[in-house]
Design an enzyme around this catalytic site. Structure first.
Site, PDB file in Angstrom:
ATOM      1  CB  CYS A  12      40.512  34.914  41.925  1.00  0.00           C
ATOM      2  SG  CYS A  12      39.685  36.068  40.785  1.00  0.00           S
ATOM      3  CG  HIS A  40      31.825  44.388  40.995  1.00  0.00           C
ATOM      4  ND1 HIS A  40      31.166  43.341  40.726  1.00  0.00           N
ATOM      5  CD2 HIS A  40      31.489  45.269  40.323  1.00  0.00           C
ATOM      6  CE1 HIS A  40      30.529  43.467  39.487  1.00  0.00           C
ATOM      7  NE2 HIS A  40      30.702  44.853  39.353  1.00  0.00           N
ATOM      8  CG  HIS A 125      27.564  39.557  37.524  1.00  0.00           C
ATOM      9  ND1 HIS A 125      28.991  39.393  36.732  1.00  0.00           N
ATOM     10  CD2 HIS A 125      28.215  39.787  38.752  1.00  0.00           C
ATOM     11  CE1 HIS A 125      30.000  39.442  37.608  1.00  0.00           C
ATOM     12  NE2 HIS A 125      29.434  39.638  38.780  1.00  0.00           N
ATOM     13  CD  GLU A 127      31.853  35.607  34.608  1.00  0.00           C
ATOM     14  OE1 GLU A 127      31.488  34.425  34.360  1.00  0.00           O
ATOM     15  OE2 GLU A 127      32.322  36.096  35.551  1.00  0.00           O
ATOM     16  CB  THR A 165      33.660  32.419  36.442  1.00  0.00           C
ATOM     17  OG1 THR A 165      33.614  33.913  36.577  1.00  0.00           O
ATOM     18  CG2 THR A 165      33.969  32.181  34.654  1.00  0.00           C
ATOM     19  CB  CYS A 193      36.647  30.343  38.356  1.00  0.00           C
ATOM     20  SG  CYS A 193      38.516  30.527  38.927  1.00  0.00           S
TER      21      CYS A 193
END
Length: 287
Positions: A12, A40, A125, A127, A165, A193
């Site tokens: 992305c 990752h 996670h 994020e 996201t 996202c």
């Protein structure tokens, strides 16, 4: 046999930007570190290590650092990480995805206004750990229906809801509906996202008509696991692989229609290798 490769498969915007920034910094003379793996994907991380880029895996390692450049990965980090680096005058290259940075600002703003903050996502996670670090004591992470049903908001405060996201869009909607029944005074920010939503929707469409589905991505990739879950729901014969070596071609020989997608941290060369080999070894008529 028909083979369909998802147009949205692979890096992305945020991941590509972060990886490009690391490769650019690796060309310089100063020692370069990333706080956590830049993405990752084991293949990319290994290649960067060969170029001298080291990975810092903990706050303690970060605190011991006295020089060099630290790159903040696309997942973003908590405010505490910036404070530690600035205290030691360590050079920072911020590769936080702009969409993630937007969530940091939302959480910071609503926390300063003394509101409850709910993050829809996986608490473990990186994020989500980073997003949580821009809030205060009134931040709650919710991932499951059980957690949403158990959530008890403070009735004296407004509640702000944001999302990881890469979270499943339908699941986000379901959890929000549960929370809204408990707390009517809510501010909902769908921070999933657009690229994630597009990738998930395209994967779902392809899987619905496929006899077999291949999902490519690192085993530690959260967004790839979600793609696999979506595809598995629509197509029973769904296979999760990291690279071509994990693909058992014999299991695909009876399929007339094969779909291929990949997570946001999967390099294009790995996707192309899988796609090319499926076409070469199984197909006589590729569309």
């Amino acid at each position: 046999m028909e083979v369909t490769l998802a147009k949205s498969a692979g890096f992305c915007f945020g991941v590509k930007r972060a990886v490009d920034m690391v490769y650019e910094e690796a060309q310089k003379k100063e020692q370069v570190y990333t706080f956590g793996p830049i993405i990752h994907n084991e293949q990319v991380v290994t290649d960067l290590q060969k170029k001298g880029v080291a990975v810092l895996n903990s706050i303690d390692e970060l605190k011991d650092l006295k020089e060099g450049t630290v790159i903040i990965r696309s997942h973003g980090v908590s405010k505490d990480v910036y404070d530690i680096l600035q205290k030691e005058n360590i050079r920072i290259v911020d590769a936080t995805c702009p969409f993630v940075k937007k969530i940091h600002n939302i959480v910071k703003k609503h926390t300063e206004e003394n509101e409850n903050v709910v993050i829809i996502g996986n608490a473990k996670h990186p994020e989500v750990e980073g997003i949580k670090g821009w809030g205060g004591d009134n931040v709650t992470v919710i991932e499951t229906i059980e957690e949403a049903e158990a959530y008890v908001p403070s009735q004296e405060k407004k509640t702000c809801i944001v999302s990881q996201t890469t979270f499943n869009y339908k699941k986000f909607q379901d959890l929000v509906e549960i929370i809204k029944k408990k707390e009517y005074n809510t501010c909902i920010s769908n921070t999933i996202c657009n690229a994630t939503e597009e990738r998930q929707n395209e994967a779902r469409r392809i899987a619905r008509r496929a006899d077999a589905m291949i999902v490519i991505g690192d085993s530690s990739s959260s967004n790839t696991r979600k793609l696999y879950e979506i595809c598995k729901t629509e197509c029973q014969e769904t296979f999760y692989i990291q690279t071509l070596s994990g693909l058992e071609l014999d299991k695909l020989k009876s399929s007339d229609c094969i779909g291929i997608t990949a997570g946001a941290s999967t390099p294009n060369n790995i996707i192309e290798e899988v796609y090319t080999n499926v076409r070469r070894k199984l197909c006589t008529d590729v569309r």
